[in-house]
Enzyme design. Sequence first.
Site, mmCIF file in Angstrom:
data_model
loop_
_atom_site.group_PDB
_atom_site.id
_atom_site.type_symbol
_atom_site.label_atom_id
_atom_site.label_comp_id
_atom_site.label_asym_id
_atom_site.label_seq_id
_atom_site.Cartn_x
_atom_site.Cartn_y
_atom_site.Cartn_z
ATOM 1 N N ASP A 67 0.803 -1.046 0.126
ATOM 2 C CA ASP A 67 0.026 -0.009 -0.097
ATOM 3 C C ASP A 67 0.811 1.401 -0.004
ATOM 4 O O ASP A 67 2.166 1.160 0.058
ATOM 5 C CB ASP A 67 -0.863 -0.123 1.173
ATOM 6 C CG ASP A 67 -0.250 -0.336 2.546
ATOM 7 O OD1 ASP A 67 0.702 -0.540 2.548
ATOM 8 O OD2 ASP A 67 -1.029 -0.482 3.630
ATOM 9 N N ASN A 136 -7.173 -3.780 15.082
ATOM 10 C CA ASN A 136 -8.546 -4.100 14.913
ATOM 11 C C ASN A 136 -8.730 -5.114 13.761
ATOM 12 O O ASN A 136 -9.898 -5.247 13.040
ATOM 13 C CB ASN A 136 -9.123 -2.736 14.507
ATOM 14 C CG ASN A 136 -8.517 -2.264 13.097
ATOM 15 O OD1 ASN A 136 -7.623 -2.862 12.465
ATOM 16 N ND2 ASN A 136 -9.171 -1.167 12.574
ATOM 17 N N HIS A 138 -7.078 -5.313 10.743
ATOM 18 C CA HIS A 138 -6.848 -4.655 9.317
ATOM 19 C C HIS A 138 -5.542 -5.458 8.849
ATOM 20 O O HIS A 138 -4.860 -5.798 9.788
ATOM 21 C CB HIS A 138 -6.803 -3.163 9.272
ATOM 22 C CG HIS A 138 -5.696 -2.513 9.697
ATOM 23 N ND1 HIS A 138 -5.619 -1.330 10.435
ATOM 24 C CD2 HIS A 138 -4.266 -2.943 9.593
ATOM 25 C CE1 HIS A 138 -4.247 -0.890 10.792
ATOM 26 N NE2 HIS A 138 -3.626 -1.940 10.493
HETATM 27 P P1 PGA Z 1 2.614 -1.932 12.893
HETATM 28 O O1 PGA Z 1 1.392 -1.901 11.937
HETATM 29 O O2 PGA Z 1 3.592 -2.972 12.428
HETATM 30 O O3 PGA Z 1 3.126 -0.692 12.957
HETATM 31 O O4 PGA Z 1 2.006 -2.515 14.222
HETATM 32 C C1 PGA Z 1 0.846 -3.088 11.302
HETATM 33 C C2 PGA Z 1 -0.302 -2.938 10.564
HETATM 34 O O5 PGA Z 1 -1.136 -1.772 11.083
HETATM 35 O O6 PGA Z 1 -0.609 -3.602 9.600
#
Ligand code: PGA
Length: 242
Positions: A67, A136, A138
């Site tokens: 992304d 959450n 995602h």
């Molecule tokens: P993080 O993010 O590695 O900074 O915890 C993971 C994500 O939100 O996909």
Amino acid sequence: MNVLIYENEEQIGIAAGNYMCGQVLAKPNSVLGLATGSTPLKPYGHMIKLYENGAVDFSKVTTFNLDEYCRLDVNDVNSYHRFMHDNLFDHINIPEENINFLDGNAENLEAECAEYERKIKAAGGIDIQLLGIGSNGHIAFNEPSESFQRWTHVVQLKESTIKDNSRFFKSIDEVPTQAVTMGIGSIMQAKRILIIALGENKAKAIKQLIDGNVTPQCPASVLQFHTDVTLMLDKGAASLID
Ligand code: PGA
């Protein structure tokens, strides 16, 4: 699912770095799907170390990142282009032309998303997709919603995501409000998936991913339908697993 639990982030970094590089050793022209965020930092560090030690060669590898923010300069410290160059690409021998990102500054973002899907297919599909997971549930910018978004698409970032991400920007007004992201279908088409999760704030999402209902309210839960998923978790992220 193959669930592996480790003592700490260091160990996960080594195991995940080895896992990704193992794919490259088995198939030198592998197509790697890559992720940003704090979770992949140690794995990328270990991949760099293995490269520096002469254990792995990335010269035939192709990558696709999950992304990117829209309307953010690619050299901005918060762009995922910049993150990947700073934390991996600038330290290994992957040819620049083999690195693929969604262009969040494309005039026609829908066309850019369709072109990205075409490029992934033309490359033969993703051999291994590295993923983090949000608290959450995602994955990439696929947030909890009423339905699974199948292919690469444009997303309007939720207030909560903008607020979460504002910690990296000078002010909340500078946080982009849109992003482009691979969809759930694009991710599910990867031949193998490696998910890493660190910390207790990920425990609920991991529990749901492993044995909760498959629902777009927890986008990662769809990975229960994938046949080759490995999870690397620290004790915190694994704390709710039976
Ligand atoms: P993080 O993010 O590695 O900074 O915890 C993971 C994500 O939100 O996909």
